[in-house]
Design a protein around this motif. Structure first.
Motif: not given
Ligand SMILES: [Zn+2]
Length: 136
Positions: A10, A13-15, A108-109, A122-124
């Motif tokens: 995670q 994925r968020y950063q 992030t989408r 979620y991913g960038y």
């Protein structure tokens, strides 16, 4: 679907978390624990700004399973501000709007949801940069 694996990933994925080399200062993404330049161990985590520019791009018409509802979509090779290249989907722009050299920023989408378990991944992605780069 292995929930634990998603939790572990995670942060990435968020950063945009990569590594920086203590020996020569090069920034690495994705993390690979060995510097590409000087081959010294590089395990210091580094969070990228998420800013970069489009190096090249392509439009995908035949989306892989799970991504059909997104097609057509654009995938670009982004040159990050800090140097590394990263492949990511472009968002918030129409096909034809992308340009080589266009400033972009990471957002992030939702990438996809896994039907039965309802897991949302979620991913960038990258969109046109909203903020003007301040030039000193
Ligand atoms: Zn190095």
């Amino acid at each position: 679907m292995e929930v634990s694996r998603h939790w572990r990933l995670q942060a990435q994925r968020y950063q945009l978390v990569g590594e920086t080399c203590d020996s020569c200062g090069v920034k690495l993404f994705p993390p690979r624990d060995v510097c590409l330049v000087c081959e010294e161990p590089a395990q210091e985590l580094y969070t990228f700004t998420g800013l970069g520019e489009i190096y090249s791009y392509t439009t995908i018409y035949d989306a892989p399973a799970g991504f059909e509802h997104n097609a057509p979509y654009m995938v670009a090779l982004i040159k990050l501000e800090e140097g590394p290249m990263i492949t990511a989907q472009l968002t918030d722009m129409a096909p034809g709007e992308a340009e080589i050299g266009m400033p972009v920023e990471m957002v992030t989408r939702k990438l996809r949801s896994d039907g039965d378990e309802g897991m949302i991944v979620y991913g960038y992605k990258f969109r046109p940069a909203v903020l003007e780069t301040v030039v000193a």
